[in-house]
Design a protein around this motif. Structure first.
Motif, PDB file in Angstrom:
ATOM      1  N   SER A 153       0.857  -1.192   0.000  1.00  0.00           N
ATOM      2  CA  SER A 153       0.000   0.000   0.000  1.00  0.00           C
ATOM      3  C   SER A 153       0.883   1.227   0.000  1.00  0.00           C
ATOM      4  CB  SER A 153      -0.893   0.023   1.254  1.00  0.00           C
ATOM      5  OG  SER A 153      -1.673  -1.153   1.349  1.00  0.00           O
ATOM      6  N   ARG A 163       0.273   9.768   6.282  1.00  0.00           N
ATOM      7  CA  ARG A 163       0.014  11.001   5.523  1.00  0.00           C
ATOM      8  C   ARG A 163      -0.735  12.014   6.393  1.00  0.00           C
ATOM      9  NH1 ARG A 163      -2.353  12.673   0.433  1.00  0.00           N
ATOM     10  NH2 ARG A 163      -2.391  14.961   0.564  1.00  0.00           N
ATOM     11  N   THR A 203       6.735   9.394  -1.028  1.00  0.00           N
ATOM     12  CA  THR A 203       5.728   8.335  -1.073  1.00  0.00           C
ATOM     13  C   THR A 203       5.942   7.421   0.122  1.00  0.00           C
ATOM     14  OG1 THR A 203       5.642   8.386  -3.484  1.00  0.00           O
ATOM     15  CG2 THR A 203       4.754   6.442  -2.411  1.00  0.00           C
ATOM     16  N   ALA A 223      -2.268   5.563   5.119  1.00  0.00           N
ATOM     17  CA  ALA A 223      -3.114   6.764   5.158  1.00  0.00           C
ATOM     18  C   ALA A 223      -2.876   7.563   6.434  1.00  0.00           C
ATOM     19  CB  ALA A 223      -4.581   6.352   5.051  1.00  0.00           C
ATOM     20  N   ASN A 235       0.947   5.831  -0.285  1.00  0.00           N
ATOM     21  CA  ASN A 235       0.235   7.096  -0.206  1.00  0.00           C
ATOM     22  C   ASN A 235       1.238   8.206  -0.478  1.00  0.00           C
ATOM     23  OD1 ASN A 235      -1.457   9.342   0.637  1.00  0.00           O
ATOM     24  ND2 ASN A 235      -2.678   7.819   1.738  1.00  0.00           N
TER      25      ASN A 235
END
Length: 428
Positions: free
Chosen positions: A219, A420, A399, A417, A221
Protein backbone atom coordinates in the motif's frame (compact mmCIF):
# COMPACT_ATOMS: atom_id res chain seq x y z
CA UNK A 1 39.35 -12.43 12.09
CA UNK A 2 39.18 -12.38 8.28
CA UNK A 3 38.07 -9.16 6.59
CA UNK A 4 35.63 -9.48 3.74
CA UNK A 5 36.67 -8.72 0.14
CA UNK A 6 36.14 -5.28 -1.34
CA UNK A 7 32.84 -4.62 -3.09
CA UNK A 8 32.69 -3.90 -6.83
CA UNK A 9 31.89 -0.33 -7.83
CA UNK A 10 28.86 0.90 -9.72
CA UNK A 11 31.11 2.56 -12.29
CA UNK A 12 33.24 -0.55 -12.84
CA UNK A 13 34.10 -1.41 -16.43
CA UNK A 14 36.96 -3.88 -15.96
CA UNK A 15 37.60 -6.33 -18.82
CA UNK A 16 36.46 -9.91 -18.33
CA UNK A 17 39.97 -11.12 -17.47
CA UNK A 18 40.06 -8.77 -14.48
CA UNK A 19 36.64 -9.55 -13.12
CA UNK A 20 36.52 -11.01 -9.63
CA UNK A 21 37.23 -14.65 -8.89
CA UNK A 22 34.99 -16.56 -6.46
CA UNK A 23 35.42 -15.38 -2.91
CA UNK A 24 33.71 -15.33 0.47
CA UNK A 25 30.64 -13.16 0.85
CA UNK A 26 30.99 -10.19 3.20
CA UNK A 27 29.38 -10.99 6.57
CA UNK A 28 26.18 -9.00 5.97
CA UNK A 29 25.74 -10.54 2.50
CA UNK A 30 26.27 -14.00 3.97
CA UNK A 31 23.71 -13.51 6.71
CA UNK A 32 21.10 -12.25 4.26
CA UNK A 33 21.87 -15.12 1.87
CA UNK A 34 21.57 -17.72 4.61
CA UNK A 35 18.31 -16.10 5.61
CA UNK A 36 16.61 -16.83 2.27
CA UNK A 37 14.08 -19.21 3.78
CA UNK A 38 12.79 -18.89 7.32
CA UNK A 39 9.17 -19.92 7.45
CA UNK A 40 7.51 -17.80 4.74
CA UNK A 41 10.28 -15.24 4.50
CA UNK A 42 11.46 -14.28 1.01
CA UNK A 43 14.54 -12.05 1.10
CA UNK A 44 13.66 -10.08 -2.04
CA UNK A 45 14.03 -6.30 -1.78
CA UNK A 46 12.83 -3.88 -4.42
CA UNK A 47 12.12 -0.37 -5.58
CA UNK A 48 9.02 0.46 -7.62
CA UNK A 49 9.31 3.52 -9.88
CA UNK A 50 6.06 4.91 -11.34
CA UNK A 51 6.04 6.91 -14.57
CA UNK A 52 3.57 9.21 -16.29
CA UNK A 53 3.69 8.61 -20.02
CA UNK A 54 4.05 5.84 -22.60
CA UNK A 55 5.96 2.69 -21.68
CA UNK A 56 9.10 1.80 -23.64
CA UNK A 57 9.07 -1.25 -25.87
CA UNK A 58 10.49 -4.28 -24.06
CA UNK A 59 13.38 -4.75 -26.56
CA UNK A 60 14.34 -1.09 -26.09
CA UNK A 61 14.33 -1.47 -22.29
CA UNK A 62 16.47 -4.60 -22.51
CA UNK A 63 18.97 -2.83 -24.75
CA UNK A 64 19.09 0.13 -22.34
CA UNK A 65 19.70 -2.18 -19.37
CA UNK A 66 22.49 -3.98 -21.22
CA UNK A 67 24.19 -0.71 -22.19
CA UNK A 68 23.76 0.91 -18.77
CA UNK A 69 24.32 -1.98 -16.39
CA UNK A 70 26.08 -4.62 -18.47
CA UNK A 71 29.59 -3.79 -17.20
CA UNK A 72 28.71 -3.78 -13.48
CA UNK A 73 30.61 -6.61 -11.84
CA UNK A 74 28.24 -6.78 -8.91
CA UNK A 75 25.30 -7.61 -11.17
CA UNK A 76 27.12 -10.70 -12.45
CA UNK A 77 27.60 -12.33 -9.04
CA UNK A 78 25.86 -15.61 -8.25
CA UNK A 79 25.76 -17.36 -4.86
CA UNK A 80 28.02 -20.42 -4.86
CA UNK A 81 27.26 -23.39 -2.66
CA UNK A 82 29.21 -23.56 0.58
CA UNK A 83 31.16 -26.77 1.09
CA UNK A 84 31.25 -28.52 4.44
CA UNK A 85 29.35 -27.96 7.70
CA UNK A 86 29.37 -24.35 8.80
CA UNK A 87 31.16 -23.29 5.62
CA UNK A 88 30.92 -19.68 4.54
CA UNK A 89 28.96 -19.00 1.30
CA UNK A 90 30.77 -17.64 -1.74
CA UNK A 91 30.13 -15.09 -4.47
CA UNK A 92 31.13 -16.28 -7.94
CA UNK A 93 30.89 -14.54 -11.34
CA UNK A 94 27.72 -15.73 -13.02
CA UNK A 95 26.90 -16.38 -16.67
CA UNK A 96 27.11 -13.81 -19.42
CA UNK A 97 24.77 -10.86 -18.85
CA UNK A 98 21.48 -11.87 -20.51
CA UNK A 99 18.89 -9.04 -20.65
CA UNK A 100 16.21 -11.54 -21.64
CA UNK A 101 16.62 -13.24 -18.26
CA UNK A 102 17.00 -10.08 -16.21
CA UNK A 103 14.24 -8.12 -17.98
CA UNK A 104 11.54 -10.76 -18.50
CA UNK A 105 8.08 -10.36 -19.93
CA UNK A 106 5.64 -9.61 -17.11
CA UNK A 107 2.15 -9.77 -18.61
CA UNK A 108 -0.62 -9.63 -16.04
CA UNK A 109 -4.11 -8.09 -15.87
CA UNK A 110 -3.72 -7.53 -12.12
CA UNK A 111 -3.63 -3.97 -10.72
CA UNK A 112 -0.17 -2.50 -10.16
CA UNK A 113 -0.14 -2.93 -6.37
CA UNK A 114 -1.27 -6.55 -6.64
CA UNK A 115 1.28 -7.39 -9.34
CA UNK A 116 4.03 -5.75 -7.31
CA UNK A 117 3.05 -7.78 -4.25
CA UNK A 118 3.06 -11.01 -6.27
CA UNK A 119 6.57 -10.40 -7.59
CA UNK A 120 7.88 -9.30 -4.21
CA UNK A 121 6.79 -12.63 -2.72
CA UNK A 122 8.27 -14.69 -5.55
CA UNK A 123 11.82 -15.95 -4.88
CA UNK A 124 14.41 -15.24 -7.55
CA UNK A 125 15.63 -18.31 -9.39
CA UNK A 126 18.88 -20.03 -8.47
CA UNK A 127 21.83 -20.32 -10.82
CA UNK A 128 21.87 -16.73 -12.11
CA UNK A 129 22.63 -13.34 -10.57
CA UNK A 130 19.64 -12.78 -8.28
CA UNK A 131 18.00 -9.65 -9.71
CA UNK A 132 15.33 -8.71 -12.27
CA UNK A 133 13.73 -5.58 -13.73
CA UNK A 134 10.02 -5.77 -14.57
CA UNK A 135 8.07 -3.48 -16.91
CA UNK A 136 4.54 -3.21 -15.50
CA UNK A 137 1.76 -1.45 -17.45
CA UNK A 138 -0.54 0.78 -15.38
CA UNK A 139 -3.35 2.08 -17.58
CA UNK A 140 -1.87 4.72 -19.89
CA UNK A 141 1.23 4.86 -17.69
CA UNK A 142 3.69 2.25 -16.42
CA UNK A 143 6.05 1.30 -13.62
CA UNK A 144 9.46 -0.33 -13.34
CA UNK A 145 10.04 -2.80 -10.51
CA UNK A 146 13.70 -3.52 -9.79
CA UNK A 147 13.96 -6.43 -7.37
CA UNK A 148 17.00 -8.27 -6.07
CA UNK A 149 17.98 -10.66 -3.35
CA UNK A 150 18.98 -8.53 -0.40
CA UNK A 151 22.31 -10.38 -0.19
CA UNK A 152 23.24 -8.76 -3.51
CA UNK A 153 21.94 -5.18 -3.24
CA UNK A 154 20.70 -2.83 -0.53
CA UNK A 155 18.15 -0.06 -0.99
CA UNK A 156 20.74 2.62 -1.80
CA UNK A 157 22.16 0.36 -4.52
CA UNK A 158 18.72 -0.14 -6.04
CA UNK A 159 18.11 3.61 -6.23
CA UNK A 160 21.60 4.22 -7.64
CA UNK A 161 20.94 1.72 -10.44
CA UNK A 162 17.58 3.31 -11.17
CA UNK A 163 19.17 6.78 -11.36
CA UNK A 164 21.77 5.57 -13.85
CA UNK A 165 19.11 3.86 -16.00
CA UNK A 166 17.24 7.16 -16.23
CA UNK A 167 20.32 9.08 -17.25
CA UNK A 168 20.94 10.91 -13.98
CA UNK A 169 24.49 12.27 -13.68
CA UNK A 170 26.69 9.52 -12.31
CA UNK A 171 27.93 9.94 -8.79
CA UNK A 172 31.68 10.28 -8.42
CA UNK A 173 33.11 6.72 -8.60
CA UNK A 174 33.97 5.45 -5.15
CA UNK A 175 37.19 3.85 -4.03
CA UNK A 176 37.04 0.12 -3.39
CA UNK A 177 36.89 0.25 0.36
CA UNK A 178 35.32 -1.85 3.08
CA UNK A 179 33.14 -1.12 6.11
CA UNK A 180 35.97 -2.54 8.22
CA UNK A 181 38.64 -0.30 6.65
CA UNK A 182 40.58 1.37 9.44
CA UNK A 183 40.53 0.41 13.11
CA UNK A 184 37.33 0.58 15.11
CA UNK A 185 39.21 2.70 17.59
CA UNK A 186 39.20 5.52 15.04
CA UNK A 187 35.51 6.01 15.76
CA UNK A 188 34.39 7.88 18.87
CA UNK A 189 34.14 5.59 21.88
CA UNK A 190 30.54 6.64 22.52
CA UNK A 191 29.59 5.60 18.97
CA UNK A 192 31.17 2.18 19.52
CA UNK A 193 29.36 1.68 22.81
CA UNK A 194 26.03 2.68 21.28
CA UNK A 195 26.64 0.35 18.33
CA UNK A 196 27.12 -2.60 20.68
CA UNK A 197 23.99 -1.58 22.59
CA UNK A 198 22.04 -1.76 19.32
CA UNK A 199 22.82 -5.50 19.21
CA UNK A 200 20.98 -6.15 22.50
CA UNK A 201 17.21 -6.72 22.90
CA UNK A 202 15.50 -3.51 23.93
CA UNK A 203 12.11 -3.08 22.31
CA UNK A 204 8.44 -3.76 22.97
CA UNK A 205 6.58 -6.02 20.53
CA UNK A 206 3.47 -4.59 18.86
CA UNK A 207 0.08 -6.33 18.59
CA UNK A 208 0.61 -7.38 14.98
CA UNK A 209 3.88 -9.26 15.59
CA UNK A 210 3.73 -12.97 14.86
CA UNK A 211 4.05 -15.49 12.03
CA UNK A 212 4.54 -14.15 8.50
CA UNK A 213 2.50 -15.76 5.74
CA UNK A 214 3.83 -16.39 2.23
CA UNK A 215 1.84 -13.73 0.36
CA UNK A 216 2.51 -9.98 0.29
CA UNK A 217 0.44 -6.79 0.10
CA UNK A 218 1.71 -3.32 -0.81
CA UNK A 219 0.00 0.00 0.00
CA UNK A 220 1.26 3.50 -0.73
CA UNK A 221 0.24 7.10 -0.21
CA UNK A 222 1.90 10.08 -1.86
CA UNK A 223 2.84 13.17 0.15
CA UNK A 224 3.02 16.35 -2.00
CA UNK A 225 6.17 18.46 -1.82
CA UNK A 226 4.36 21.34 -0.07
CA UNK A 227 3.10 19.08 2.73
CA UNK A 228 6.53 17.55 3.31
CA UNK A 229 8.19 20.98 3.32
CA UNK A 230 5.64 22.37 5.80
CA UNK A 231 6.22 19.41 8.12
CA UNK A 232 9.99 19.86 8.00
CA UNK A 233 9.59 23.56 8.89
CA UNK A 234 7.15 22.91 11.76
CA UNK A 235 9.71 23.13 14.60
CA UNK A 236 11.02 26.46 15.94
CA UNK A 237 14.35 24.78 16.74
CA UNK A 238 15.27 24.37 13.07
CA UNK A 239 14.35 22.45 9.94
CA UNK A 240 13.78 18.75 10.63
CA UNK A 241 15.15 16.11 8.29
CA UNK A 242 12.75 14.22 6.05
CA UNK A 243 13.77 11.07 7.92
CA UNK A 244 12.75 12.59 11.28
CA UNK A 245 9.39 13.62 9.79
CA UNK A 246 8.82 10.08 8.55
CA UNK A 247 9.76 8.43 11.86
CA UNK A 248 7.61 10.80 13.90
CA UNK A 249 4.71 10.26 11.49
CA UNK A 250 5.14 6.49 11.82
CA UNK A 251 4.95 6.85 15.61
CA UNK A 252 1.77 8.92 15.30
CA UNK A 253 0.21 6.43 12.87
CA UNK A 254 0.85 3.52 15.23
CA UNK A 255 -0.62 5.54 18.10
CA UNK A 256 -3.71 6.47 16.07
CA UNK A 257 -4.17 2.82 15.11
CA UNK A 258 -4.22 1.87 18.80
CA UNK A 259 -0.97 -0.11 18.63
CA UNK A 260 1.27 1.61 21.17
CA UNK A 261 -0.58 2.20 24.43
CA UNK A 262 1.14 4.63 26.79
CA UNK A 263 4.21 2.61 27.77
CA UNK A 264 7.63 3.40 26.24
CA UNK A 265 9.73 0.88 24.37
CA UNK A 266 8.48 1.22 20.80
CA UNK A 267 11.62 1.31 18.65
CA UNK A 268 12.09 1.64 14.90
CA UNK A 269 14.88 -0.32 13.24
CA UNK A 270 16.36 2.27 10.87
CA UNK A 271 18.86 1.24 8.16
CA UNK A 272 21.63 3.85 7.84
CA UNK A 273 23.94 4.02 4.82
CA UNK A 274 27.62 3.74 5.84
CA UNK A 275 29.20 4.67 2.50
CA UNK A 276 31.82 7.37 2.77
CA UNK A 277 31.77 10.58 0.75
CA UNK A 278 33.90 8.93 -1.96
CA UNK A 279 31.81 5.74 -2.06
CA UNK A 280 28.45 6.96 -3.34
CA UNK A 281 28.70 4.66 -6.37
CA UNK A 282 29.62 1.45 -4.53
CA UNK A 283 27.04 -1.33 -4.88
CA UNK A 284 26.32 -4.03 -2.32
CA UNK A 285 25.16 -4.05 1.29
CA UNK A 286 26.72 -1.03 2.93
CA UNK A 287 24.42 -0.19 5.81
CA UNK A 288 23.83 -0.87 9.49
CA UNK A 289 20.66 -0.59 11.53
CA UNK A 290 20.18 1.89 14.37
CA UNK A 291 17.23 1.85 16.76
CA UNK A 292 15.28 5.05 17.13
CA UNK A 293 12.67 5.38 19.93
CA UNK A 294 9.20 6.19 18.60
CA UNK A 295 7.44 8.49 21.08
CA UNK A 296 3.91 7.61 22.17
CA UNK A 297 3.12 11.02 23.69
CA UNK A 298 0.13 13.06 22.58
CA UNK A 299 0.61 15.92 20.13
CA UNK A 300 2.03 15.52 16.62
CA UNK A 301 4.54 18.38 16.93
CA UNK A 302 5.72 17.09 20.30
CA UNK A 303 6.43 13.68 18.74
CA UNK A 304 8.31 15.34 15.88
CA UNK A 305 10.42 17.37 18.32
CA UNK A 306 11.31 14.20 20.26
CA UNK A 307 12.39 12.26 17.17
CA UNK A 308 14.25 15.22 15.65
CA UNK A 309 16.10 15.80 18.92
CA UNK A 310 17.12 12.14 19.19
CA UNK A 311 18.37 11.87 15.62
CA UNK A 312 20.44 15.04 16.03
CA UNK A 313 21.99 13.88 19.32
CA UNK A 314 22.55 10.23 18.47
CA UNK A 315 24.96 10.77 15.53
CA UNK A 316 23.27 8.00 13.56
CA UNK A 317 25.95 7.84 10.85
CA UNK A 318 28.82 7.30 13.30
CA UNK A 319 26.76 4.83 15.28
CA UNK A 320 26.00 2.84 12.13
CA UNK A 321 29.63 2.95 10.97
CA UNK A 322 30.77 1.56 14.32
CA UNK A 323 28.26 -1.26 14.05
CA UNK A 324 29.36 -2.01 10.46
CA UNK A 325 32.97 -2.30 11.65
CA UNK A 326 31.90 -4.73 14.37
CA UNK A 327 29.76 -6.92 12.08
CA UNK A 328 32.43 -6.98 9.34
CA UNK A 329 34.98 -8.30 11.82
CA UNK A 330 33.05 -11.49 12.54
CA UNK A 331 34.95 -14.71 11.78
CA UNK A 332 34.09 -16.48 8.53
CA UNK A 333 32.40 -19.36 10.30
CA UNK A 334 28.84 -20.07 11.29
CA UNK A 335 27.98 -20.89 14.86
CA UNK A 336 25.95 -19.75 17.90
CA UNK A 337 27.78 -16.42 18.17
CA UNK A 338 27.35 -15.42 14.51
CA UNK A 339 23.72 -16.55 14.62
CA UNK A 340 23.08 -14.41 17.70
CA UNK A 341 24.79 -11.37 16.17
CA UNK A 342 22.76 -11.72 13.02
CA UNK A 343 19.34 -12.48 14.41
CA UNK A 344 19.09 -9.24 16.36
CA UNK A 345 17.37 -7.79 13.28
CA UNK A 346 14.63 -10.42 13.40
CA UNK A 347 13.23 -10.42 16.89
CA UNK A 348 10.40 -8.02 17.83
CA UNK A 349 12.21 -7.71 21.17
CA UNK A 350 15.09 -6.01 19.36
CA UNK A 351 13.02 -3.65 17.24
CA UNK A 352 9.29 -3.03 17.02
CA UNK A 353 9.16 -2.00 13.37
CA UNK A 354 11.36 -1.54 10.30
CA UNK A 355 11.24 2.11 9.14
CA UNK A 356 13.45 2.87 6.14
CA UNK A 357 13.72 6.07 4.10
CA UNK A 358 15.48 6.65 0.78
CA UNK A 359 15.90 9.51 -1.67
CA UNK A 360 16.80 9.75 -5.34
CA UNK A 361 19.02 12.80 -4.62
CA UNK A 362 18.05 14.20 -8.02
CA UNK A 363 15.60 16.56 -9.62
CA UNK A 364 13.18 15.47 -12.34
CA UNK A 365 14.00 12.12 -13.98
CA UNK A 366 12.53 10.53 -17.09
CA UNK A 367 12.65 7.46 -19.31
CA UNK A 368 12.22 8.81 -22.81
CA UNK A 369 9.06 10.94 -22.85
CA UNK A 370 7.76 9.39 -19.61
CA UNK A 371 8.32 11.35 -16.38
CA UNK A 372 9.20 9.62 -13.11
CA UNK A 373 6.48 10.69 -10.66
CA UNK A 374 7.35 8.79 -7.50
CA UNK A 375 8.85 5.59 -6.15
CA UNK A 376 8.31 3.09 -3.36
CA UNK A 377 10.98 1.24 -1.36
CA UNK A 378 10.01 -2.41 -0.81
CA UNK A 379 11.96 -4.20 1.94
CA UNK A 380 11.70 -7.91 2.78
CA UNK A 381 9.76 -8.99 5.86
CA UNK A 382 11.70 -10.66 8.67
CA UNK A 383 10.51 -13.53 10.89
CA UNK A 384 7.99 -12.21 13.40
CA UNK A 385 7.71 -8.90 11.51
CA UNK A 386 4.74 -9.06 9.11
CA UNK A 387 4.86 -5.31 8.43
CA UNK A 388 7.46 -2.73 7.34
CA UNK A 389 7.13 0.99 6.56
CA UNK A 390 9.20 3.10 4.18
CA UNK A 391 9.32 6.60 2.72
CA UNK A 392 11.01 7.47 -0.57
CA UNK A 393 11.67 11.10 -1.50
CA UNK A 394 11.87 12.13 -5.15
CA UNK A 395 11.92 15.67 -6.56
CA UNK A 396 10.89 17.07 -3.12
CA UNK A 397 7.73 14.95 -2.78
CA UNK A 398 7.53 11.66 -0.91
CA UNK A 399 5.73 8.34 -1.07
CA UNK A 400 4.94 6.40 2.09
CA UNK A 401 4.75 2.66 1.47
CA UNK A 402 3.72 -0.16 3.80
CA UNK A 403 4.64 -3.75 2.95
CA UNK A 404 2.77 -6.46 4.84
CA UNK A 405 2.04 -10.12 4.58
CA UNK A 406 -1.40 -10.90 3.19
CA UNK A 407 -2.94 -11.35 6.62
CA UNK A 408 -2.20 -7.72 7.53
CA UNK A 409 -3.10 -6.09 4.21
CA UNK A 410 -5.92 -3.98 5.72
CA UNK A 411 -3.62 -2.67 8.45
CA UNK A 412 -1.02 -1.74 5.83
CA UNK A 413 -3.46 0.43 3.86
CA UNK A 414 -4.68 2.06 7.07
CA UNK A 415 -1.18 2.89 8.31
CA UNK A 416 -0.14 4.37 4.96
CA UNK A 417 -3.11 6.76 5.16
CA UNK A 418 -2.46 7.58 8.83
CA UNK A 419 1.18 8.50 8.14
CA UNK A 420 0.01 11.00 5.52
CA UNK A 421 -2.49 12.48 8.00
CA UNK A 422 0.24 12.76 10.64
CA UNK A 423 2.57 14.61 8.27
CA UNK A 424 -0.20 17.08 7.47
CA UNK A 425 -0.75 17.64 11.21
CA UNK A 426 2.83 18.67 12.07
CA UNK A 427 2.49 22.36 11.09
CA UNK A 428 -0.42 22.58 13.57
Amino acid sequence: MTPHPSLPELASSAPAAERPAPGPMPPLDAWLHRHQSSGAVCMTAGVLARFEGPAPALPHLRDLVLRTWGAHDRLRLTPAAAVGPGAWPQWAPGPVFDPGVHVPESPSPAPLAARTAQLLAHPLGAGRPPWQLHLLPDGDDFALLLRAHHALLDGVSLVALLRSLLGAPAARPGQRSRPDAGPAAALPRLARVRALADLLPRARPLPFHGPVDARRAVSWNRVPAAELAAARDALPSGRASANAVFLAAAAGALRAAGMTGRLPGICAMVPVDVRGDDEAAVLGNRYATVRVPLPTSAGARRRLAAVDGFTRRAALKQRAQAQAVFVASRPLRYGPVTDALGRYADSPFHSSLLCSSLATHAGPLALGPARLTDLSALPPLSPGHPLAMTMAVHDASATVTVVTDHGHRDLGARLAALVREEIRAFPG
